[in-house]
Design a protein around this motif. Structure first.
Motif, mmCIF file in Angstrom:
data_model
loop_
_atom_site.group_PDB
_atom_site.id
_atom_site.type_symbol
_atom_site.label_atom_id
_atom_site.label_comp_id
_atom_site.label_asym_id
_atom_site.label_seq_id
_atom_site.Cartn_x
_atom_site.Cartn_y
_atom_site.Cartn_z
ATOM 1 N N SER A 170 9.633 48.242 16.824
ATOM 2 C CA SER A 170 8.816 49.515 17.951
ATOM 3 C C SER A 170 7.570 48.983 17.826
ATOM 4 O O SER A 170 7.292 48.092 16.952
ATOM 5 N N ARG A 171 6.771 49.622 18.732
ATOM 6 C CA ARG A 171 5.373 49.418 18.071
ATOM 7 C C ARG A 171 4.710 49.784 18.073
ATOM 8 O O ARG A 171 4.856 51.418 17.778
ATOM 9 N N THR A 223 22.328 49.676 19.941
ATOM 10 C CA THR A 223 22.681 50.460 19.207
ATOM 11 C C THR A 223 21.466 51.800 19.160
ATOM 12 O O THR A 223 20.681 51.552 18.503
ATOM 13 N N GLN A 224 22.453 52.705 19.591
ATOM 14 C CA GLN A 224 21.286 53.836 19.534
ATOM 15 C C GLN A 224 20.624 54.149 18.025
ATOM 16 O O GLN A 224 21.606 54.470 17.118
ATOM 17 N N THR A 225 19.837 53.944 18.126
ATOM 18 C CA THR A 225 18.558 54.508 16.926
ATOM 19 C C THR A 225 18.098 55.525 16.319
ATOM 20 O O THR A 225 17.424 55.694 17.316
ATOM 21 N N ALA A 226 17.834 55.965 15.614
ATOM 22 C CA ALA A 226 17.113 57.251 15.097
ATOM 23 C C ALA A 226 15.606 57.063 14.947
ATOM 24 O O ALA A 226 15.642 56.188 13.504
ATOM 25 N N LEU A 227 14.586 57.173 15.171
ATOM 26 C CA LEU A 227 13.096 56.266 14.907
ATOM 27 C C LEU A 227 12.978 57.285 13.477
ATOM 28 O O LEU A 227 13.486 58.010 13.521
ATOM 29 N N THR A 228 12.596 56.428 12.785
ATOM 30 C CA THR A 228 11.643 57.454 11.375
ATOM 31 C C THR A 228 10.183 57.180 11.253
ATOM 32 O O THR A 228 9.805 56.714 12.526
ATOM 33 N N ALA A 261 6.584 50.226 12.226
ATOM 34 C CA ALA A 261 7.200 49.359 12.945
ATOM 35 C C ALA A 261 8.727 49.441 12.332
ATOM 36 O O ALA A 261 8.625 48.987 11.226
ATOM 37 N N GLN A 262 9.926 49.728 13.055
ATOM 38 C CA GLN A 262 11.151 49.698 12.454
ATOM 39 C C GLN A 262 12.042 48.919 13.656
ATOM 40 O O GLN A 262 12.060 48.780 15.020
ATOM 41 N N PHE A 268 9.990 66.803 22.205
ATOM 42 C CA PHE A 268 9.725 65.613 22.974
ATOM 43 C C PHE A 268 8.953 64.336 22.362
ATOM 44 O O PHE A 268 8.710 64.825 21.375
ATOM 45 N N GLY A 269 9.531 63.177 22.936
ATOM 46 C CA GLY A 269 8.497 61.782 22.298
ATOM 47 C C GLY A 269 8.623 61.352 22.814
ATOM 48 O O GLY A 269 9.252 60.652 24.428
ATOM 49 N N SER A 270 8.263 60.118 22.882
ATOM 50 C CA SER A 270 8.397 57.807 23.313
ATOM 51 C C SER A 270 8.534 57.724 22.334
ATOM 52 O O SER A 270 7.873 57.984 20.876
ATOM 53 N N TYR A 271 9.215 56.707 22.872
ATOM 54 C CA TYR A 271 9.707 55.317 21.961
ATOM 55 C C TYR A 271 9.604 53.776 22.550
ATOM 56 O O TYR A 271 9.181 53.811 24.298
ATOM 57 N N TYR A 272 7.681 53.175 21.659
ATOM 58 C CA TYR A 272 7.986 51.911 22.724
ATOM 59 C C TYR A 272 8.059 50.910 21.835
ATOM 60 O O TYR A 272 8.419 51.145 20.107
#
Length: 172
Positions: free
Chosen positions: A153-154, A44-49, A37-38, A82-86
């Motif tokens: 993030s989930r 705040t726009q954040t880049a997922l790791t 989890a992040q 393409f991607g998904s943010y949960y």
């Protein structure tokens, strides 16, 4: 190496045919899934790791230790990202969005935004097509939420943020 039309009776090099097979028949692709989890800060726009092991990465587009938010294609060409943010449920109502950005520039208008009441898990998808130079260009999946506090993030068996790319056409 640049390739062009071969004239009738002209020679085609084995290296050229090998590139056609390697990059044309064996489509370059990558798929990353968040392993932990992040915390995504409020508004705040954040880049997922994406740390740990990649699901699919035969061409080394992602480094799970350094710049873990980046996909850096090693083959020049045009890609579909393409991607998904949960997100985990928030304690207040929340809007979330997900988008794709190239080289830390302005985020591309490629994402989606949704609003939902508290205590729900949500997701958003994004996609974009970019030309990539095969060496320094990189792309990130961006997440944003506005719950008045940080939300993780989930990470679960079925609902986990993920990011993928596939080569649509190569430029050798």
């Amino acid at each position: 190496m640049a390739y062009g039309t071969v004239a009738a009776g002209g020679r085609i090099l084995a290296s050229t045919m090998n590139d056609v097979i390697k990059y044309g028949l064996n489509r370059a692709l990558v798929r990353l899934v968040q392993a932990s989890a992040q915390s995504i800060p409020d508004n705040t726009q954040t880049a997922l790791t994406f740390t740990g092991t990649e699901d699919i990465d035969p061409y080394g587009f992602h480094d799970p230790v350094t710049n873990t938010s980046r996909l850096t294609p090693t083959i020049p060409g045009t890609y579909l990202f393409f991607g998904s943010y949960y997100t985990d449920s928030a304690t207040t109502g929340v809007s979330i969005d997900c988008s794709v950005r190239k080289n830390a520039g302005t985020t591309t208008a490629s994402g989606n935004r949704a609003a939902l009441a508290s205590s729900f898990t949500m997701s958003q998808d994004a996609q974009a097509i970019f030309d990539m130079n095969g060496s320094t260009d990189y792309v990130e999946l961006m997440a944003l939420q506005d719950s008045s506090g940080a939300v993780n993030s989930r990470i679960s068996a079925r609902f986990t943020s993920h990011f993928s790319a596939i080569l649509l056409g190569y430029n050798l």
